[in-house]
Design a protein around this motif. Structure first.
Motif, PDB file in Angstrom:
ATOM      1  N   CYS A 152      -3.605  42.142  16.873  1.00  0.00           N
ATOM      2  CA  CYS A 152      -2.344  42.019  16.793  1.00  0.00           C
ATOM      3  C   CYS A 152      -1.805  40.914  17.721  1.00  0.00           C
ATOM      4  CB  CYS A 152      -1.502  43.013  16.333  1.00  0.00           C
ATOM      5  SG  CYS A 152      -2.444  43.759  14.947  1.00  0.00           S
ATOM      6  N   ASP A 153      -2.115  41.482  19.018  1.00  0.00           N
ATOM      7  CA  ASP A 153      -1.583  41.018  20.073  1.00  0.00           C
ATOM      8  C   ASP A 153      -1.560  39.292  20.298  1.00  0.00           C
ATOM      9  OD1 ASP A 153      -0.964  43.564  21.161  1.00  0.00           O
ATOM     10  OD2 ASP A 153      -2.495  43.748  22.273  1.00  0.00           O
ATOM     11  N   ALA A 154      -2.660  38.799  19.626  1.00  0.00           N
ATOM     12  CA  ALA A 154      -2.749  37.363  19.915  1.00  0.00           C
ATOM     13  C   ALA A 154      -1.547  36.565  19.018  1.00  0.00           C
ATOM     14  CB  ALA A 154      -4.349  36.849  18.962  1.00  0.00           C
ATOM     15  N   ALA A 155      -1.404  37.161  17.810  1.00  0.00           N
ATOM     16  CA  ALA A 155      -0.207  36.625  17.137  1.00  0.00           C
ATOM     17  C   ALA A 155       1.165  37.085  17.738  1.00  0.00           C
ATOM     18  CB  ALA A 155      -0.134  37.161  15.557  1.00  0.00           C
ATOM     19  N   ASN A 156       1.046  38.234  18.322  1.00  0.00           N
ATOM     20  CA  ASN A 156       2.468  38.708  19.017  1.00  0.00           C
ATOM     21  C   ASN A 156       2.894  37.902  20.205  1.00  0.00           C
ATOM     22  OD1 ASN A 156       3.137  40.904  17.116  1.00  0.00           O
ATOM     23  ND2 ASN A 156       1.779  42.207  18.419  1.00  0.00           N
ATOM     24  N   LYS A 157       1.825  37.330  20.879  1.00  0.00           N
ATOM     25  CA  LYS A 157       2.243  36.781  21.947  1.00  0.00           C
ATOM     26  C   LYS A 157       2.800  35.025  21.505  1.00  0.00           C
ATOM     27  CE  LYS A 157      -1.448  38.282  24.832  1.00  0.00           C
ATOM     28  NZ  LYS A 157      -2.533  38.173  25.880  1.00  0.00           N
ATOM     29  N   ILE A 158       2.251  34.825  20.408  1.00  0.00           N
ATOM     30  CA  ILE A 158       2.904  33.432  19.858  1.00  0.00           C
ATOM     31  C   ILE A 158       4.206  33.562  19.482  1.00  0.00           C
ATOM     32  CG2 ILE A 158       2.416  31.625  18.111  1.00  0.00           C
ATOM     33  CD1 ILE A 158      -0.431  32.032  18.459  1.00  0.00           C
ATOM     34  N   ALA A 159       4.480  34.851  18.772  1.00  0.00           N
ATOM     35  CA  ALA A 159       5.687  35.050  18.247  1.00  0.00           C
ATOM     36  C   ALA A 159       6.713  35.752  19.089  1.00  0.00           C
ATOM     37  CB  ALA A 159       5.717  35.809  16.660  1.00  0.00           C
ATOM     38  N   HIS A 160       6.492  35.971  20.314  1.00  0.00           N
ATOM     39  CA  HIS A 160       7.171  36.605  21.220  1.00  0.00           C
ATOM     40  C   HIS A 160       8.461  36.333  21.248  1.00  0.00           C
ATOM     41  CE1 HIS A 160       8.210  39.303  24.677  1.00  0.00           C
ATOM     42  NE2 HIS A 160       8.450  38.133  25.442  1.00  0.00           N
ATOM     43  N   LYS A 161       8.865  34.954  21.515  1.00  0.00           N
ATOM     44  CA  LYS A 161      10.170  34.623  21.721  1.00  0.00           C
ATOM     45  C   LYS A 161      11.144  34.410  20.581  1.00  0.00           C
ATOM     46  CE  LYS A 161       9.516  32.152  26.290  1.00  0.00           C
ATOM     47  NZ  LYS A 161       9.804  30.988  27.063  1.00  0.00           N
ATOM     48  N   ALA A 162      10.635  33.611  19.637  1.00  0.00           N
ATOM     49  CA  ALA A 162      11.457  33.388  18.478  1.00  0.00           C
ATOM     50  C   ALA A 162      11.041  33.948  17.078  1.00  0.00           C
ATOM     51  CB  ALA A 162      11.765  31.745  18.241  1.00  0.00           C
ATOM     52  N   GLY A 163       9.815  34.517  17.220  1.00  0.00           N
ATOM     53  CA  GLY A 163       9.413  35.034  15.757  1.00  0.00           C
ATOM     54  C   GLY A 163       8.217  34.084  15.312  1.00  0.00           C
ATOM     55  N   ALA A 164       7.671  34.504  13.978  1.00  0.00           N
ATOM     56  CA  ALA A 164       6.725  33.521  13.594  1.00  0.00           C
ATOM     57  C   ALA A 164       6.317  34.000  12.061  1.00  0.00           C
ATOM     58  CB  ALA A 164       5.631  33.206  14.334  1.00  0.00           C
ATOM     59  N   TYR A 165       5.933  33.280  11.315  1.00  0.00           N
ATOM     60  CA  TYR A 165       5.274  33.680  10.204  1.00  0.00           C
ATOM     61  C   TYR A 165       3.747  33.636  10.153  1.00  0.00           C
ATOM     62  CZ  TYR A 165       9.952  33.488   8.219  1.00  0.00           C
ATOM     63  OH  TYR A 165      11.182  33.674   7.844  1.00  0.00           O
ATOM     64  N   LEU A 166       2.798  34.472   9.755  1.00  0.00           N
ATOM     65  CA  LEU A 166       1.261  34.382   9.615  1.00  0.00           C
ATOM     66  C   LEU A 166       1.019  34.354   8.295  1.00  0.00           C
ATOM     67  CD1 LEU A 166      -1.202  35.980  11.963  1.00  0.00           C
ATOM     68  CD2 LEU A 166      -1.267  36.725   9.729  1.00  0.00           C
ATOM     69  N   ILE A 167       0.032  33.631   7.898  1.00  0.00           N
ATOM     70  CA  ILE A 167      -0.518  33.421   6.812  1.00  0.00           C
ATOM     71  C   ILE A 167      -2.077  33.707   6.634  1.00  0.00           C
ATOM     72  CG2 ILE A 167      -0.582  31.021   7.051  1.00  0.00           C
ATOM     73  CD1 ILE A 167      -0.388  30.727   3.986  1.00  0.00           C
ATOM     74  N   VAL A 168      -2.457  34.405   5.826  1.00  0.00           N
ATOM     75  CA  VAL A 168      -4.030  34.531   5.592  1.00  0.00           C
ATOM     76  C   VAL A 168      -4.284  34.476   4.182  1.00  0.00           C
ATOM     77  CG1 VAL A 168      -5.786  36.430   6.024  1.00  0.00           C
ATOM     78  CG2 VAL A 168      -3.962  36.482   7.613  1.00  0.00           C
ATOM     79  N   THR A 169      -5.257  33.723   4.068  1.00  0.00           N
ATOM     80  CA  THR A 169      -5.689  33.216   2.623  1.00  0.00           C
ATOM     81  C   THR A 169      -7.276  33.499   2.552  1.00  0.00           C
ATOM     82  OG1 THR A 169      -6.494  30.859   3.143  1.00  0.00           O
ATOM     83  CG2 THR A 169      -3.995  31.221   2.946  1.00  0.00           C
ATOM     84  N   GLU A 170      -7.540  33.527   1.150  1.00  0.00           N
ATOM     85  CA  GLU A 170      -8.751  33.686   0.738  1.00  0.00           C
ATOM     86  C   GLU A 170      -9.888  32.734   1.485  1.00  0.00           C
ATOM     87  OE1 GLU A 170     -10.250  34.683  -3.683  1.00  0.00           O
ATOM     88  OE2 GLU A 170      -8.337  33.630  -4.024  1.00  0.00           O
ATOM     89  N   SER A 171      -9.603  31.268   1.689  1.00  0.00           N
ATOM     90  CA  SER A 171     -10.374  30.429   2.191  1.00  0.00           C
ATOM     91  C   SER A 171     -10.718  30.678   3.523  1.00  0.00           C
ATOM     92  CB  SER A 171      -9.844  28.893   2.117  1.00  0.00           C
ATOM     93  OG  SER A 171      -8.427  28.865   2.237  1.00  0.00           O
TER      94      SER A 171
END
Length: 622
Positions: A553-572
């Motif tokens: 989760c830290d990998a995504a948290n670092k990207i979203a640290h300042k302004a937040g982010a949306y993460l998408i995970v799909t079947e493909s």
């Protein structure tokens, strides 16, 4: 007075038989083909088309696993494929070639082999197709190019063409064109492929057979809506035009010692070269065609990074084998892409100089080193990779045998062999993202297939004998079956469904413009709209990674640290990670379950195609 009996006038047929003359003309001794033979073979092709499309429509996409379509296609599909193969060989074996019938047979084969995406999935193949739609939409909407956005905008020719098509037709959504692109592109390639093969083979039967083998062995999958497909089509058209109109030596063969030596050895290796391609069109027509050829080179240069460089050694091979008399054209083929890279794409060059030239001269890393990294992932994926390697090896072995056969029986072979080998000189340049060998196989294939047909076909124009026909059919069956595995082995990760598109559309509807959008694994059908409106990121590339580390989760948290982010995970994404080993087996499911309960993570949408999380940043508070 009794009537005299009528005198029987000898019939011409009786007189000819009595006098030892020729028999009356029949279909057999005139070499004609009865119309019902043609009709029957056309009907067989129609049956193959209907059965093939119907059988593909019966496939349940949810059952597709790591081995791709080969495990889920019903037996009726392989019956349809067999009918198309038998129909073509039978059509090629007729005493008189019927071009319309052979064209129909090839079109059916192209649809049966390349129609899985529109028929089974109803969506474009490969996530790159969606990106390409987004680039064209961005250019059409803004009317501007942003070379700093990414590499595509430094080679915008193809995307400008798509944007013009969208504007001229009024069709803002080109999704349908992208879906049917594999079928449409293969149909468009038929004419230049046939013209090219006709100039490199001894007779029309060999040319038709070569084009057929091209379709059976073309598993690379670069025939989607892409700059490389567009540029490859231009390459085929350019070479076919040059061989048709501008064949011959570019200089007097007796002028210098080198020209004498070259022409003497070329004639010794391939005695057919001096007799091929010698054509003198009117000067005005020739000038127009030269301009057209130059424009095709320019269009390739403005559209794709690799194809213009593949043209250079191909033109050089034609020049050195006496099949191209425009000596300035190879020089122009060098000047255009080099000049484009230095000036038009200078922004890309400055930021990627090390990437472009860092592996220059490293043949091992650019060839087998890049290839070895692909032999990893799941067992099913490794099987598909080995099938691809075996198919490439088979085509090259058959081409080498064909070159030897052509040399022995003095059939045309040298230019085809030179054209097949020419793209390999690009190996020392760079690995091209690990895909260089795949692309070089595609560039060499139109030439190699002209050699593959030689051992199984005569140089004469007569129809095939039974033995040759059976040999050609068996070879076609092996290649076609291998291509079903090779082309569609990654289908679970290269195809998408409507649920995944719904997830992406929901993401766009809820994420404010300028938001950071993260995909866990780079294999998401997005960016077909809002191409430049968001900051797109990936946690993991969909590439083989030995001993891949688990996602955190830290990998995504670092990207979203300042302004937040949306993460998408799909079947493909999950299919890509499992097939190629981008993450440990089952790691994405663990990642989703773990991060869903992490502080600042909120699941905002989920359906059968994937899930969306919103990750809070510092500015959003605790």
């Amino acid at each position: 007075m009794a009537a005299s009996p009528p005198v029987r006038t000898p019939h011409r047929h009786d007189a000819q038989l009595r006098d030892g003359g020729a028999k009356p003309p029949t279909h057999r001794n005139l070499g004609l083909t009865p119309a019902w033979h043609v009709g029957a073979l056309a009907a067989v092709a129609a049956a193959a088309l209907v059965l093939g499309v119907w059988s593909m429509a019966q496939v349940d996409p949810l059952r597709i696993d790591g081995a791709g379509l080969i495990d889920v296609l019903p037996p009726a599909y392989f019956v349809a494929l067999a009918l198309s193969l038998v129909g073509f060989v039978a059509s090629l074996s007729l005493r008189r070639l019927v071009p319309a019938l052979l064209t129909w047979q090839l079109l059916v084969t192209a649809v049966v082999l390349n129609g899985a995406d529109p028929v089974i999935h109803g969506l474009p193949r490969l996530e790159a197709s969606f990106r390409h739609l987004g680039i064209a939409d961005n250019i059409a909407q803004t009317g501007q190019l942003d070379p700093g956005l990414d590499a595509y905008f430094n080679w915008p020719g193809f995307f400008n063409l798509l944007g013009m098509l969208s504007g001229a037709s009024g069709a803002k959504d080109l999704m349908g064109i992208a879906t049917w692109a594999p079928v449409g592109i293969n149909i468009l390639m038929l004419a230049p492929l046939l013209a090219l093969a006709r100039r490199l083979t001894a007779n029309p039967r060999q040319a038709w057979a070569a084009v057929w083998i091209f379709y059976l062995a073309s598993w690379i999958g670069q025939d989607y809506l892409s700059p490389q497909a567009y540029s490859f089509f231009l390459l085929l058209t350019l070479v076919a035009c040059l061989l048709s109109v501008f064949g011959g030596w570019a200089w007097p063969t007796e002028r210098t010692r080198f020209s004498r030596w070259l022409s003497r050895n070329v004639s010794k290796l391939d005695g057919a070269v001096p007799r091929q391609g010698v054509m003198e069109p009117p000067r005005t027509d020739a000038a127009v065609l030269v301009v057209v050829c130059g424009l095709m080179l320019l269009a390739m240069t403005a559209s794709h990074q690799l194809t213009p460089y593949a043209v250079i050694p191909i033109l050089a091979a034609m020049l050195l084998t006496g099949r191209l008399r425009l000596r300035f054209l190879p020089v122009l083929a060098v000047i255009l892409p080099v000049g484009w890279l230095l000036f038009a794409a200078s922004a890309f060059l400055q930021g990627h100089f090390g990437q472009l030239f860092g592996s220059l001269g490293d043949i091992g890393a650019n060839s087998f080193g890049a290839l070895s990294t692909r032999v990893s992932g799941s067992d099913a994926h490794v099987f598909v990779v080995y099938t691809r390697m075996a198919e490439v090896a088979l085509v090259w072995i058959l081409a080498a045998v064909g070159a030897f056969v052509g040399y022995r029986r003095k059939a045309p072979w040298l230019t085809a062999a030179a054209g097949a080998l020419a793209p390999l000189v690009l190996i020392p340049l760079q690995p091209y993202g690990g895909e260089l060998l795949l692309r070089l196989y595609l560039f060499s294939l139109p030439f190699a297939v002209c050699l593959v047909v030689l051992p199984l076909m005569s140089d004469k124009s007569a129809g095939l004998g039974m033995r040759r026909a059976i040999g050609l059919l068996l070879m076609g069956a092996v290649l076609a079956t291998a291509t079903v595995v090779s082309r569609y082995g990654n289908d679970s990760m290269e195809s998408f469904n409507n649920d995944e598109i719904a997830v992406v559309n929901r993401l766009y509807s809820m994420a404010p413009t300028g938001s950071i959008l993260i995909e866990a694994v780079r294999n998401t059908p997005w960016r077909f709209q809002h191409y430049a409106d968001y900051d797109y990121r990936s946690l993991v590339a969909a590439e083989p990674v030995p001993n891949a580390a688990p996602l955190t989760c830290d990998a995504a948290n670092k990207i979203a640290h300042k302004a937040g982010a949306y993460l998408i995970v799909t079947e493909s994404q999950q299919a890509a990670a499992d097939l190629r080993g981008s993450t440990p087996a089952g790691d994405l499911q663990r990642f989703i379950a773990t991060c869903a309960t992490s502080p600042g993570w909120t699941k905002v949408y989920e359906n059968a195609g994937g899930v969306i999380f919103h990750i809070q940043g510092v500015s959003n508070g605790k």
